[in-house]
Design a protein around this motif. Structure first.
Motif, PDB file in Angstrom:
ATOM      1  N   LEU A   1       0.838  -1.164   0.075  1.00 60.38           N
ATOM      2  CA  LEU A   1      -0.128   0.122   0.025  1.00 60.38           C
ATOM      3  C   LEU A   1       0.931   1.234   0.177  1.00 60.38           C
ATOM      4  N   ALA A   2       1.760   1.252   0.692  1.00 63.96           N
ATOM      5  CA  ALA A   2       2.850   2.270   0.893  1.00 63.96           C
ATOM      6  C   ALA A   2       3.521   2.757  -0.378  1.00 63.96           C
ATOM      7  N   GLY A   3       3.959   1.304  -1.065  1.00 67.93           N
ATOM      8  CA  GLY A   3       4.643   1.538  -2.454  1.00 67.93           C
ATOM      9  C   GLY A   3       3.809   2.101  -3.406  1.00 67.93           C
ATOM     10  N   ALA A   4       2.514   1.491  -3.461  1.00 63.29           N
ATOM     11  CA  ALA A   4       1.506   1.920  -4.462  1.00 63.29           C
ATOM     12  C   ALA A   4       1.195   3.531  -4.556  1.00 63.29           C
ATOM     13  N   SER A   5       1.052   3.898  -3.068  1.00 60.84           N
ATOM     14  CA  SER A   5       0.774   5.316  -2.847  1.00 60.84           C
ATOM     15  C   SER A   5       2.022   6.344  -3.346  1.00 60.84           C
ATOM     16  N   CYS A   6       3.230   5.649  -3.135  1.00 66.28           N
ATOM     17  CA  CYS A   6       4.289   6.497  -3.427  1.00 66.28           C
ATOM     18  C   CYS A   6       4.487   6.677  -4.795  1.00 66.28           C
ATOM     19  N   TYR A   7       4.342   5.512  -5.576  1.00 63.25           N
ATOM     20  CA  TYR A   7       4.276   5.784  -7.101  1.00 63.25           C
ATOM     21  C   TYR A   7       3.230   6.781  -7.748  1.00 63.25           C
ATOM     22  N   LEU A   8       2.121   6.318  -7.077  1.00 67.47           N
ATOM     23  CA  LEU A   8       0.958   7.272  -7.621  1.00 67.47           C
ATOM     24  C   LEU A   8       1.423   8.953  -7.331  1.00 67.47           C
ATOM     25  N   LEU A   9       1.876   9.183  -6.230  1.00 70.13           N
ATOM     26  CA  LEU A   9       2.299  10.643  -5.777  1.00 70.13           C
ATOM     27  C   LEU A   9       3.380  11.004  -6.912  1.00 70.13           C
ATOM     28  N   LEU A  10       4.395  10.105  -6.916  1.00 71.98           N
ATOM     29  CA  LEU A  10       5.518  10.521  -7.684  1.00 71.98           C
ATOM     30  C   LEU A  10       5.038  10.708  -9.376  1.00 71.98           C
ATOM     31  N   HIS A  11       4.290   9.790  -9.691  1.00 72.60           N
ATOM     32  CA  HIS A  11       3.369  10.047 -11.013  1.00 72.60           C
ATOM     33  C   HIS A  11       2.879  11.333 -11.182  1.00 72.60           C
ATOM     34  N   HIS A  12       1.987  11.894 -10.227  1.00 78.39           N
ATOM     35  CA  HIS A  12       1.213  12.906 -10.280  1.00 78.39           C
ATOM     36  C   HIS A  12       2.111  14.082 -10.090  1.00 78.39           C
ATOM     37  N   LEU A  13       3.253  14.016  -9.598  1.00 77.85           N
ATOM     38  CA  LEU A  13       4.299  15.055  -9.351  1.00 77.85           C
ATOM     39  C   LEU A  13       5.068  15.325 -10.788  1.00 77.85           C
ATOM     40  N   GLY A  14       4.995  14.341 -11.685  1.00 79.72           N
ATOM     41  CA  GLY A  14       5.740  14.550 -12.710  1.00 79.72           C
ATOM     42  C   GLY A  14       7.027  13.880 -12.984  1.00 79.72           C
ATOM     43  N   VAL A  15       7.191  13.111 -11.971  1.00 81.48           N
ATOM     44  CA  VAL A  15       8.605  12.189 -12.036  1.00 81.48           C
ATOM     45  C   VAL A  15       8.357  10.895 -12.978  1.00 81.48           C
ATOM     46  N   THR A  16       9.398  10.939 -13.950  1.00 81.61           N
ATOM     47  CA  THR A  16       9.572   9.787 -14.788  1.00 81.61           C
ATOM     48  C   THR A  16       9.426   8.583 -14.382  1.00 81.61           C
ATOM     49  N   TYR A  17       8.948   7.685 -15.370  1.00 77.44           N
ATOM     50  CA  TYR A  17       8.781   6.138 -14.761  1.00 77.44           C
ATOM     51  C   TYR A  17       9.962   5.513 -14.061  1.00 77.44           C
ATOM     52  N   THR A  18      11.078   5.602 -14.639  1.00 72.36           N
ATOM     53  CA  THR A  18      12.169   4.854 -13.969  1.00 72.36           C
ATOM     54  C   THR A  18      12.453   5.230 -12.513  1.00 72.36           C
ATOM     55  N   PRO A  19      12.814   6.429 -12.022  1.00 72.63           N
ATOM     56  CA  PRO A  19      13.102   6.913 -10.952  1.00 72.63           C
ATOM     57  C   PRO A  19      11.671   6.616 -10.047  1.00 72.63           C
ATOM     58  N   ALA A  20      10.769   6.851 -10.433  1.00 72.58           N
ATOM     59  CA  ALA A  20       9.507   6.802  -9.561  1.00 72.58           C
ATOM     60  C   ALA A  20       9.239   5.221  -9.234  1.00 72.58           C
ATOM     61  N   ALA A  21       9.645   4.318 -10.358  1.00 72.40           N
ATOM     62  CA  ALA A  21       9.459   2.833 -10.043  1.00 72.40           C
ATOM     63  C   ALA A  21      10.591   2.404  -8.834  1.00 72.40           C
ATOM     64  N   VAL A  22      11.751   3.011  -9.052  1.00 72.75           N
ATOM     65  CA  VAL A  22      12.900   2.460  -8.186  1.00 72.75           C
ATOM     66  C   VAL A  22      12.513   2.868  -6.862  1.00 72.75           C
ATOM     67  N   VAL A  23      12.220   4.083  -6.801  1.00 73.19           N
ATOM     68  CA  VAL A  23      11.958   4.648  -5.323  1.00 73.19           C
ATOM     69  C   VAL A  23      10.827   3.863  -4.718  1.00 73.19           C
ATOM     70  N   SER A  24       9.800   3.663  -5.371  1.00 76.77           N
ATOM     71  CA  SER A  24       8.589   3.038  -4.853  1.00 76.77           C
ATOM     72  C   SER A  24       8.971   1.590  -4.561  1.00 76.77           C
ATOM     73  N   ALA A  25       9.582   1.073  -5.342  1.00 81.24           N
ATOM     74  CA  ALA A  25       9.819  -0.560  -5.128  1.00 81.24           C
ATOM     75  C   ALA A  25      10.760  -0.656  -4.016  1.00 81.24           C
ATOM     76  N   GLY A  26      11.746   0.311  -3.805  1.00 86.17           N
ATOM     77  CA  GLY A  26      12.698   0.209  -2.907  1.00 86.17           C
ATOM     78  C   GLY A  26      12.049   0.539  -1.456  1.00 86.17           C
ATOM     79  N   LEU A  27      10.929   1.364  -1.417  1.00 82.24           N
ATOM     80  CA  LEU A  27      10.193   1.593  -0.264  1.00 82.24           C
ATOM     81  C   LEU A  27       9.616   0.425   0.258  1.00 82.24           C
ATOM     82  N   VAL A  28       8.906  -0.298  -0.661  1.00 81.92           N
ATOM     83  CA  VAL A  28       8.064  -1.579  -0.513  1.00 81.92           C
ATOM     84  C   VAL A  28       9.157  -2.615   0.230  1.00 81.92           C
TER      85      VAL A  28
END
Length: 211
Positions: free
Chosen positions: A154-181
């Motif tokens: 849940l935390a990782g999904a929320s993080c990715y959704l937030l980063l996506h809406h902030l305009g962060v590109t896919y790769t860094p958003a995915a790495v950060v979110s997966a790392g959080l999970v």
């Protein structure tokens, strides 16, 4: 990049399926069955809900080959070497972290609402493990025994959704979110962290109790 990341998550889940079968004293065929169940169940349920056709794995021979190769390789490894301590939890955390992010990405691309994105991402991440544990005869499944599991997804999904809406590109958003999970899940495993659990209610003195 998206496909490579997904293959990594699928490979981790395939290994976790074989490891779970090994602990349940299943034969190699059972190990391969659990490898496929753990790898594709979450994504299949997500695609059915989103009405995506054809199902992603039915036309991806690379993905199916990865599952078979990792499954067979893990079976061979276990034939000659001892199962490392907590190895199932580690590979499970890797799969959970990657596949949760992939689920969030797929839901966003399908035009799902933010809440639906989070729900589908968590479903993608945890469904395979639940089915794997049920097939192994583990009740309740890991999801219901370990507090910081679906919460990590849940935390990782929320993080990715937030980063996506902030305009962060896919790769860094995915790495950060997966790392959080992964960090949340493994931190809970090694530190023995759990969410607060309800205390058992005790009868008050003089109100039906004996004291």
């Amino acid at each position: 990049m998206l496909h490579v990341l997904y293959l990594a998550g699928v490979a981790a889940f395939a290994a976790s399926g074989v490891l779970a079968a090994y602990r349940a004293n299943m034969d190699p065929f059972g190990g391969l069955v659990l490898a496929f169940a753990a790898s594709i169940s979450g994504g299949t349920m997500r695609d059915l809900i989103l009405d995506r056709r054809p199902l992603y794995w039915t036309h991806d021979w690379v993905l199916l080959t990865v599952i078979i190769c990792v499954g067979v390789g893990t079976i061979v490894y276990l034939r000659f070497w001892k199962l490392p301590h907590k190895s199932l939890l580690v590979v499970d955390a890797v799969g959970l972290s990657v596949v949760t992010v992939i689920g969030a990405r797929a839901a966003i691309e399908a035009g799902a609402t933010p809440l639906a994105v989070i729900i589908l991402a968590v479903l993608t991440g945890v469904a395979g493990e639940v089915i794997r544990d049920v097939l192994c005869g583990e009740f309740p499944p890991l999801l219901l025994r370990e507090d910081v599991y679906a919460i990590a997804a849940l935390a990782g999904a929320s993080c990715y959704l937030l980063l996506h809406h902030l305009g962060v590109t896919y790769t860094p958003a995915a790495v950060v979110s997966a790392g959080l999970v992964f960090a949340l899940r493994m931190g809970a495993v090694y530190l023995g962290l759990h969410l607060p659990r309800p205390q058992q209610l005790r009868p008050r003195p003089g109100r039906g109790g004996t004291g």
